[in-house]
Motif scaffolding. Structure first.
Motif, PDB file in Angstrom:
ATOM      1  N   VAL A  80      29.622  33.688 -25.821  1.00  0.00           N
ATOM      2  CA  VAL A  80      30.402  33.407 -27.035  1.00  0.00           C
ATOM      3  C   VAL A  80      29.900  32.069 -27.581  1.00  0.00           C
ATOM      4  O   VAL A  80      29.893  31.065 -26.863  1.00  0.00           O
ATOM      5  CB  VAL A  80      31.895  33.309 -26.706  1.00  0.00           C
ATOM      6  CG1 VAL A  80      32.692  32.988 -27.968  1.00  0.00           C
ATOM      7  CG2 VAL A  80      32.369  34.608 -26.078  1.00  0.00           C
TER       8      VAL A  80
ATOM      9  N   LYS B 101      20.169  26.026 -27.797  1.00  0.00           N
ATOM     10  CA  LYS B 101      19.232  26.621 -28.757  1.00  0.00           C
ATOM     11  C   LYS B 101      18.755  27.992 -28.261  1.00  0.00           C
ATOM     12  O   LYS B 101      18.660  28.942 -29.039  1.00  0.00           O
ATOM     13  CB  LYS B 101      18.020  25.700 -28.953  1.00  0.00           C
ATOM     14  CG  LYS B 101      18.356  24.390 -29.658  1.00  0.00           C
ATOM     15  CD  LYS B 101      17.113  23.532 -29.873  1.00  0.00           C
ATOM     16  CE  LYS B 101      16.586  22.889 -28.603  1.00  0.00           C
ATOM     17  NZ  LYS B 101      17.473  21.872 -28.012  1.00  0.00           N
TER      18      LYS B 101
ATOM     19  N   ASP C   2      16.899  23.358 -16.944  1.00  0.00           N
ATOM     20  CA  ASP C   2      18.339  23.413 -17.183  1.00  0.00           C
ATOM     21  C   ASP C   2      19.007  23.554 -15.819  1.00  0.00           C
ATOM     22  O   ASP C   2      19.256  24.652 -15.341  1.00  0.00           O
ATOM     23  CB  ASP C   2      18.651  24.613 -18.087  1.00  0.00           C
ATOM     24  CG  ASP C   2      20.135  24.709 -18.425  1.00  0.00           C
ATOM     25  OD1 ASP C   2      20.773  23.648 -18.590  1.00  0.00           O
ATOM     26  OD2 ASP C   2      20.647  25.838 -18.501  1.00  0.00           O
TER      27      ASP C   2
ATOM     28  N   ARG D 250      23.851  18.232 -17.593  1.00  0.00           N
ATOM     29  CA  ARG D 250      23.969  19.502 -18.302  1.00  0.00           C
ATOM     30  C   ARG D 250      25.033  20.405 -17.684  1.00  0.00           C
ATOM     31  O   ARG D 250      25.378  21.432 -18.243  1.00  0.00           O
ATOM     32  CB  ARG D 250      22.614  20.215 -18.339  1.00  0.00           C
ATOM     33  CG  ARG D 250      21.602  19.432 -19.154  1.00  0.00           C
ATOM     34  CD  ARG D 250      20.196  19.947 -18.917  1.00  0.00           C
ATOM     35  NE  ARG D 250      19.934  21.214 -19.585  1.00  0.00           N
ATOM     36  CZ  ARG D 250      19.345  21.323 -20.773  1.00  0.00           C
ATOM     37  NH1 ARG D 250      18.977  20.254 -21.442  1.00  0.00           N
ATOM     38  NH2 ARG D 250      19.124  22.503 -21.297  1.00  0.00           N
TER      39      ARG D 250
HETATM   40  N1  LIG Z   1      27.920  29.301 -26.248  1.00  0.00           N
HETATM   41  C1  LIG Z   1      27.701  28.965 -24.975  1.00  0.00           C
HETATM   42  N2  LIG Z   1      28.681  29.026 -24.064  1.00  0.00           N
HETATM   43  C2  LIG Z   1      28.463  28.694 -22.790  1.00  0.00           C
HETATM   44  N3  LIG Z   1      27.302  28.260 -22.314  1.00  0.00           N
HETATM   45  C3  LIG Z   1      26.281  28.175 -23.158  1.00  0.00           C
HETATM   46  C4  LIG Z   1      26.423  28.525 -24.531  1.00  0.00           C
HETATM   47  N4  LIG Z   1      25.223  28.343 -25.135  1.00  0.00           N
HETATM   48  C5  LIG Z   1      24.390  27.906 -24.177  1.00  0.00           C
HETATM   49  N5  LIG Z   1      25.006  27.802 -22.997  1.00  0.00           N
HETATM   50  C6  LIG Z   1      24.421  27.309 -21.737  1.00  0.00           C
HETATM   51  O1  LIG Z   1      24.176  25.930 -21.903  1.00  0.00           O
HETATM   52  C7  LIG Z   1      22.982  25.549 -21.223  1.00  0.00           C
HETATM   53  C8  LIG Z   1      22.039  24.825 -22.166  1.00  0.00           C
HETATM   54  O2  LIG Z   1      21.555  25.721 -23.140  1.00  0.00           O
HETATM   55  P1  LIG Z   1      20.022  25.804 -23.527  1.00  0.00           P
HETATM   56  O3  LIG Z   1      19.169  25.708 -22.330  1.00  0.00           O
HETATM   57  O4  LIG Z   1      19.873  26.945 -24.436  1.00  0.00           O
HETATM   58  O5  LIG Z   1      19.905  24.474 -24.339  1.00  0.00           O
HETATM   59  P2  LIG Z   1      18.717  23.955 -25.196  1.00  0.00           P
HETATM   60  O6  LIG Z   1      19.286  23.497 -26.469  1.00  0.00           O
HETATM   61  O7  LIG Z   1      17.607  24.939 -25.229  1.00  0.00           O
HETATM   62  O8  LIG Z   1      18.308  22.713 -24.339  1.00  0.00           O
HETATM   63  P3  LIG Z   1      16.947  21.866 -24.221  1.00  0.00           P
HETATM   64  O9  LIG Z   1      16.370  21.682 -25.580  1.00  0.00           O
HETATM   65  O10 LIG Z   1      17.452  20.602 -23.643  1.00  0.00           O
HETATM   66  O11 LIG Z   1      16.067  22.604 -23.276  1.00  0.00           O
HETATM   67  C9  LIG Z   1      22.414  26.800 -20.635  1.00  0.00           C
HETATM   68  O12 LIG Z   1      22.734  26.867 -19.292  1.00  0.00           O
HETATM   69  C10 LIG Z   1      23.078  27.909 -21.422  1.00  0.00           C
HETATM   70  O13 LIG Z   1      23.210  29.071 -20.645  1.00  0.00           O
END
Ligand SMILES: Nc1ncnc2c1ncn2[C@@H]1O[C@H](COP(=O)(O)OP(=O)(O)OP(=O)(O)O)[C@@H](O)[C@H]1O
Ligand SMILES: [Zn+2]
Ligand SMILES: [Zn+2]
Length: 827
Positions: free
Chosen positions: A287, A318, A645, A685
């Protein structure tokens, strides 16, 4: 539009112009490694060929595969008509997506590279060599008494095919058996009685394995055979043959006996390409929070081309937005390209995509074996909707229905090829490609490249800025504390670890949390020098000092060149004065790990750098060890900055920021900011908040200041002002001419000559020409290196590109020239 340095490809989709009415010749890229250029062939009168078609052509008494590159209506003067052979057949029409050749041509022009080199970069090696043309009957189309309608040779091909139960043969077989078979085949094709197809390649050996499937039972079985069936049944009805044989200690003749009785089927099956990938759990869409949802809605609302900058702080989710944006594209039959800087470093992303999209995910990068690359290509050409996750070179993935391109960590400089021609940037190519395909381009980063950032400051309907300003669950960004290492020294602390870092390391164990230590350099020390005379031990082939490598107590002490990989033992005495007192300067990963082992023996540290991750799967296994809490600390280089992560990481420390701060090129500040901000972003994180400690001798550096406040915008603005003042990108364009050769004088003279030519060519006012000058490392692997830098306003650049192609011809044999357009590495 660029002026073309080569005669343009006749584009396959220009309906107004029918090239094969006027073209009698075709230039073909043949699949033969020792042939450099294109070969010209005659077009048979009854065959129509388009650029991009796969052909069979005669070459040295053989029939080989080739790709039609260009049609010609006249022959070049140096070719005489009677020497030219005729195209044998068209194996496959429009194998490539329609805009594919336009894209390659655009790359050739912009990056001053011969089209052929671009094609060789784009296509996997052996794409054509392995393709085999097969001819098969179309029984439903063949009228009774067909043989009597056609020529004798066609009739004999037809009979030959009909004699075969499956009604097909390879074209080569037919040609061997029947004189003039090709004419017969052509005739049958025209009549629509047969069709040709490219045989799917035999996938490379390790992936293709025999599987045994349980399909039935039989009353008359030996007890041995029963056992085998029983084993299969217990193991879910399907096992690899080798495993079955092992499990039952039997031989394959038992299994084939079972096959004859109709109890099992033995089938060659593709063993999952990523055998090391643990079985995936299914992953559902999360979500989204408001910012994510808003970003997703905007992306889903885009029709046609738009460039989207998805600027989300580290840990803002992202990836989740990408995944949810990909899903509807796949559902509507389109494919998506997701480019990442380095595949080995993103096992988590690949796993998440696989958990979401299963077998629709296809991984493509240059680390695949030739066979694997080839197979992946063929799979992409099928047009099945799929997500291709890959590095830089995956921008050439031949996806027919491309619905979106995503560059994750778009700021990362590994998207730029700087070793070989074409020196393309995957982001630049992605822009062209998404325009040609009329689909959105998503650029995602926590620290956008200044180029992408600046683009967004010039509003346009096709530019969209989306921001994810917060981490998921509103988790805070970790506070960053800066430690002035000069003060540590004044206070008598000679350790690599400052007081605050020591305290943090001590707490780590107590709280059972994990940490990451970032060191810009691998190895132990950056250089070795003599305490008595100051002599620095250098590489015999390069103008750099050798790095000291010493992995653990009792290991051999070696010196290694990080440019050419020359390795030697550390000498017992100074080669210059014989003094036994050699000192190691600079701090690398090995040294930090040793210091940790000494000062914090209770902390378990894993080294994560290109020395420890050389083998296949090493990244994944080291990261697995870490996430399984088999270590407290990950000690590593640049690799740590990308996409990790890990929820339990609460401490991130930069052991010495100075190694990334002080570099001489114009990109230094931007690179330092993104590297350090990305590392910092690995902390906090999970549920527990994180802290970041940056140790430096230059705490007042503007990059450090911006990091302390997580203020990307302020950093970007200040840095862009600098760039503007000096006409550096994005306010000016750069082209770097790199010359190298074994003869120092010859390289220098050529450089001087080329610089003069450039001055004449570009005229006054247009471009600033800097140099020639020796490269910052003047010799690498025995080759002397000189450079010329062209700096010009963006508006005039494109004419220059065409003219620069002529420089290649001016270089003597012993000097090689590499034209680097938009260079990132000024080395
Ligand atoms: N809407 C959400 N609800 C719960 N958890 C989420 C949600 N969106 C992302 N996450 C979780 O949050 C964590 C960080 O997300 P993600 O790795 O996509 O970040 P990112 O923006 O790509 O980070 P970075 O640029 O630092 O690598 C992940 O473990 C992901 O599963
Ligand atoms: Zn000495
Ligand atoms: Zn060297």
């Amino acid at each position: 539009m660029l002026k073309s340095p080569v005669s343009p490809i006749v584009s396959a989709n220009k309906a107004s112009y029918n090239p094969h009415l006027t073209s009698k010749w075709v230039e073909v890229l043949v699949d033969c490694p020792d042939i450099e250029g294109l070969l010209t062939y005659r077009l048979p009168s009854d065959v129509s060929v388009q650029p991009g078609d796969v052909l069979n052509v005669p070459l040295r008494n053989q029939i080989v595969g080739g790709i039609a590159i260009r049609l010609r209506s006249s022959l070049p003067p140096d070719l005489s008509e009677d020497k030219i052979k005729e195209v044998e057949t068209v194996v496959s029409e429009s194998l490539f997506p329609s805009h594919y050749w336009e894209l390659l041509e655009q790359i050739a022009q912009y990056y001053c590279t011969p089209l052929l080199s671009v094609i060789r970069t784009a296509l996997p090696p052996g794409l054509l060599g392995k393709s085999q043309l097969r001819i098969r009957l179309k029984p439903e189309a063949i009228p009774t008494g067909a043989e009597t309608f056609c020529s004798p040779v066609a009739a004999s091909v037809l009979r030959r095919l009909q004699s075969q139960k499956i009604g097909e043969y390879s074209a080569i077989y037919l040609r061997n058996k029947i004189k003039g078979a090709q004419r017969g085949i052509n005739e049958l094709m025209r009549r629509g009685w047969v069709e040709s197809y490219l045989q799917q390649p035999q996938p490379s050996r390790p992936k293709q394995q025999k599987a045994v499937l349980l399909v039935g039972d039989s009353p008359d079985l030996t007890s041995r055979q029963r056992e085998v069936l029983e084993m299969l049944r217990r193991r879910g009805g399907e096992l690899w043959l080798t495993e079955l044989l092992q499990a039952c200690s039997t031989t394959s003749s038992t299994v084939s006996a079972l096959e004859k009785k109709g109890c099992v089927v033995i089938q060659a099956q593709e063993r999952l390409r990523f055998a090391e990938t643990p079985t995936q759990e299914v992953d559902r869409a999360k979500v989204l929070n408001n910012a994510q949802q808003n970003a997703l809605d905007t992306i889903l609302g885009i029709t046609g081309y738009s460039e989207v900058l998805l600027h989300g702080v580290t840990g803002s989710g992202k990836t989740e937005v990408y995944l949810q944006a990909i899903a509807p594209r796949l559902n509507s039959g389109e494919s998506v390209l997701l480019l990442v800087p380095e595949i080995g470093l993103t096992p988590q992303l690949c796993d998440r995509a696989r958990a979401r999209f299963g077998t629709q995910v296809c991984i493509y990068h240059s680390g695949l074996s030739t066979g694997e690359r080839y197979d992946t290509w063929r799979q992409m050409l099928t047009g099945e909707p799929q997500v291709v996750i890959g590095t830089r070179s995956a921008i050439f993935a031949p996806l027919p229905q491309l619905g979106m391109i995503i560059l994750d960590e778009e700021h990362d400089s590994s998207f730029k090829q700087n070793q070989r021609l074409p020196t393309y940037h995957a982001r630049t190519v992605a822009k062209w490609r998404s325009k040609l395909e009329n689909c959105p381009l998503i650029l995602g980063s926590a620290t956008p490249s200044l180029e992408s950032w600046e683009t967004q400051t010039r509003p346009s309907p096709q530019k969209i800025y989306l921001s994810l300003p917060e981490r998921v669950y509103s988790r805070p960004l970790p506070p960053v504390s800066i430690v002035d290492m000069r003060k540590e020294l004044q206070q008598g602390n000679r350790s690599i670890f400052s007081q605050p870092l020591q305290t943090a390391l001590q707490q780590l164990k107590a709280t059972r949390k994990q940490g990451i230590l970032f060191i810009p350099r691998r190895g132990h020390s950056t250089f070795v020098s003599c305490r008595s005379c100051g002599y620095v031990i250098e590489c015999p082939h390069c103008d750099v000092s050798l790095s000291y490598h010493y992995t653990h107590e009792g290991a051999t002490q070696t010196l290694r060149c990080h440019y050419c990989n020359h390795t030697q033992m550390q000498p017992p005495q100074c080669p210059a004065c014989g003094s036994p007192y050699l000192k190691h300067f600079g701090t690398g990963t090995q040294r930090v790990k040793q210091a940790l082992d000494q000062e914090f023996p209770e902390l378990r540290a894993l080294r994560f750098d290109s020395d420890t991750t050389r083998t296949k799967g090493a990244h994944r296994s080291l990261l697995n060890q870490f996430t399984n809490y088999e270590a407290d600390l990950l000690v590593g280089t640049q690799m740590l900055t990308k996409g990790l992560d890990i929820a339990e990481v609460t401490l991130v420390a930069v052991v010495s920021a100075d190694g990334v701060l002080h570099r001489s090129d114009y990109m230094a500040a931007e690179r330092a900011y993104s590297t350090l901000a990305q590392v910092a972003g690995r902390a906090g994180r999970g549920d527990d908040p994180g802290v970041v400690i940056i140790q430096t001798y230059s705490p007042e550096h503007p990059v450090i200041e911006a990091l302390r406040t997580h203020d990307y915008q302020r950093f970007a603005q200040a840095e862009l002002e600098n760039r503007q003042a000096y006409h550096y990108p994005p306010y000016g364009k750069l082209i770097l001419l790199n010359l190298s050769g074994l003869d120092a004088l010859e390289v220098q003279q050529t450089a001087t000559m080329l610089a003069d030519v450039c001055r004449e060519m570009t005229g006054e006012n247009q471009a600033e020409i800097l140099g020639p000058a020796p490269a910052s490392i003047m010799r690498i692997a025995r080759r002397y290196r000189w450079q010329i830098l062209l700096k010009y306003p963006p508006s005039v650049g494109e004419n220059i590109l065409t003219e620069l192609m002529e420089l290649y011809a001016l270089c003597p044999k012993g000097v090689s020239l590499k034209i680097d357009v938009d260079p990132l590495d000024m080395g």
